[in-house]
Design a protein around this motif. Structure first.
Motif, PDB file in Angstrom:
ATOM      1  N   VAL A 244      25.505 -23.876 -50.704  1.00 34.34           N
ATOM      2  CA  VAL A 244      25.064 -23.412 -49.395  1.00 34.34           C
ATOM      3  C   VAL A 244      25.294 -24.460 -48.330  1.00 34.34           C
TER       4      VAL A 244
ATOM      5  N   VAL B  33      23.224 -23.001 -56.070  1.00 32.37           N
ATOM      6  CA  VAL B  33      22.576 -23.733 -54.982  1.00 32.37           C
ATOM      7  C   VAL B  33      21.880 -24.964 -55.537  1.00 32.37           C
TER       8      VAL B  33
ATOM      9  N   CYS C 176      17.586 -25.731 -51.929  1.00 30.26           N
ATOM     10  CA  CYS C 176      17.849 -24.365 -51.451  1.00 30.26           C
ATOM     11  C   CYS C 176      17.123 -23.344 -52.321  1.00 30.26           C
ATOM     12  N   ASP C 177      17.077 -23.588 -53.611  1.00 33.35           N
ATOM     13  CA  ASP C 177      16.366 -22.685 -54.502  1.00 33.35           C
ATOM     14  C   ASP C 177      14.880 -22.641 -54.129  1.00 33.35           C
TER      15      ASP C 177
ATOM     16  N   ARG D 144      13.622 -23.353 -51.202  1.00 34.23           N
ATOM     17  CA  ARG D 144      13.438 -22.734 -49.890  1.00 34.23           C
ATOM     18  C   ARG D 144      13.515 -21.212 -49.982  1.00 34.23           C
ATOM     19  N   MET D 145      14.432 -20.682 -50.788  1.00 32.51           N
ATOM     20  CA  MET D 145      14.491 -19.226 -50.932  1.00 32.51           C
ATOM     21  C   MET D 145      13.173 -18.670 -51.463  1.00 32.51           C
TER      22      MET D 145
ATOM     23  N   ALA E 288      20.205 -16.858 -57.195  1.00 36.47           N
ATOM     24  CA  ALA E 288      20.808 -18.187 -57.104  1.00 36.47           C
ATOM     25  C   ALA E 288      21.876 -18.423 -58.155  1.00 36.47           C
TER      26      ALA E 288
ATOM     27  N   SER F 118      25.432 -15.447 -53.533  1.00 30.38           N
ATOM     28  CA  SER F 118      24.290 -16.369 -53.521  1.00 30.38           C
ATOM     29  C   SER F 118      24.138 -16.987 -52.138  1.00 30.38           C
ATOM     30  N   ARG F 119      25.252 -17.360 -51.541  1.00 27.25           N
ATOM     31  CA  ARG F 119      25.236 -17.926 -50.191  1.00 27.25           C
ATOM     32  C   ARG F 119      24.739 -16.893 -49.180  1.00 27.25           C
TER      33      ARG F 119
ATOM     34  N   TYR G 185      21.017 -16.247 -49.554  1.00 24.50           N
ATOM     35  CA  TYR G 185      20.246 -17.373 -49.014  1.00 24.50           C
ATOM     36  C   TYR G 185      20.031 -17.202 -47.517  1.00 24.50           C
ATOM     37  N   TRP G 186      21.089 -16.866 -46.785  1.00 23.55           N
ATOM     38  CA  TRP G 186      20.977 -16.771 -45.329  1.00 23.55           C
ATOM     39  C   TRP G 186      20.275 -15.498 -44.889  1.00 23.55           C
TER      40      TRP G 186
ATOM     41  N   ALA H 243      16.655 -16.477 -45.371  1.00 21.80           N
ATOM     42  CA  ALA H 243      16.265 -17.452 -44.344  1.00 21.80           C
ATOM     43  C   ALA H 243      16.103 -16.772 -42.987  1.00 21.80           C
TER      44      ALA H 243
END
Length: 228
Positions: free
Chosen positions: A2, A21, A25-26, A28-29, A122, A130-131, A134-135, A138
Motif C-alpha cells: 500500500v 500489506v 496497514c493491517d 489500520r484497516m 489483506a 488488497s490495495r 485498504y483505501w 480508509a
C-alpha cells in the motif's frame, strides 16, 4: 504494498507474512472498520440534528413528517455505506461458500470484516484488490470521522513531493505533487499528495522510512499538523 510514498523513497515497509500489506496497514484497516461500526449510530444522530437521533437505513416505515436532513452527513454516510458494501461483496464473490452475515447493516458488516475477514482482504490473491480495499476502508473511516468529530487538519510539507510512478505503454511518469500531512480528529496521521489521495502512507511508517533513508540534521524536525 500500500505504501506508495515510502516505496518511492526505496525504503518500503516489510509486508506481514502471507499478506499484501505491512503490519501497520493491517492494523489500520482493522481499526478503521471498528471505528465505522462504533460511530455509525453517532453519525445517524447527526443526520437530523434537532431530533436527537435518526436512522437512514430504516426510514421506509416512517409516517411522521420528515425532519430536516443534514445533506453533508447524508452524503458522507452514503459513501461509507457504498465503500463497506463494495469490500464485503467482493469478499463473497472471491470466496466460494462465504456468505454475508444475517445482519447486513453497514456497522454490522464493518464489524464482521474487522473480526473475521481481514486476513482474506489483506491476503487476497489479487494484490491490487488488497490495495483498493485498504483505501475504500480508509475513505469510509475518514467520512464517518468527519461527521462525528469534525474535519481533518492539513499542513504542506515544504520541499517534499510525491514520487509515485505511473507506468503506461512502456512510459513512466512521476506524480510530483506537493506532499502534505493530514491529521484526523481522532489523531490518525497520513502523509499524502495534494493530487491523488491514494498516493499516501500512514505517518508513523513514513517518518520511520524517512529517518532510515535520510538522517536528520541536528535540530531538524518533522512537520506538525495545524488547522487550515
Amino acid at each position: 504494498m500500500v505504501h506508495l510514498v515510502a516505496e518511492q523513497d526505496q525504503v518500503p515497509p516489510v509486508a506481514a507474512p502471507g499478506l499484501n500489506v505491512c503490519v501497520g496497514c493491517d492494523d489500520r484497516m482493522r481499526a478503521d472498520l471498528r471505528l465505522i461500526a462504533d460511530r455509525w449510530e453517532e453519525a445517524q444522530d447527526a443526520l437530523h440534528p434537532s431530533s436527537g437521533g435518526g436512522d437512514s437505513e430504516r426510514h421506509a416505515g416512517r409516517v411522521e413528517p420528515p425532519l430536516p436532513l443534514d445533506v453533508s452527513v447524508s452524503d458522507a454516510l452514503r459513501i461509507v455505506r457504498d465503500d463497506v458494501w463494495s469490500v464485503a461483496l467482493r469478499l463473497v464473490d472471491d470466496h466460494d461458500g462465504l456468505a454475508l452475515p444475517a445482519d447486513q447493516t453497514t456497522p454490522s458488516l464493518a464489524e464482521w470484516m474487522a473480526k473475521w475477514q481481514l486476513i482474506k482482504i489483506a491476503g487476497s490473491a489479487d494484490k491490487g484488490w488488497s490495495r483498493e480495499a485498504y483505501w475504500l476502508i480508509a475513505s469510509a473511516a475518514d467520512q464517518i470521522t468527519a461527521v462525528t468529530h469534525g474535519v481533518e487538519t492539513r499542513v504542506d510539507m515544504p520541499a517534499m513531493f510525491c514520487k509515485h510512478k505511473t507506468h503506461v505503454d512502456m512510459k513512466t511518469s512521476v506524480c510530483g505533487a506537493q506532499l502534505m500531512l493530514a491529521e484526523r480528529p481522532d489523531g490518525v496521521k497520513t502523509v499524502r499528495c495534494n493530487e491523488d489521495v491514494s498516493h499516501a502512507v500512514p505517518w508513523d511508517i513514513w517518518s520511520q522510512a524517512l529517518r532510515a533513508s535520510r538522517p536528520q540534521r541536528r535540530g531538524a524536525r518533522l512537520p506538525r499538523a495545524s488547522r487550515v
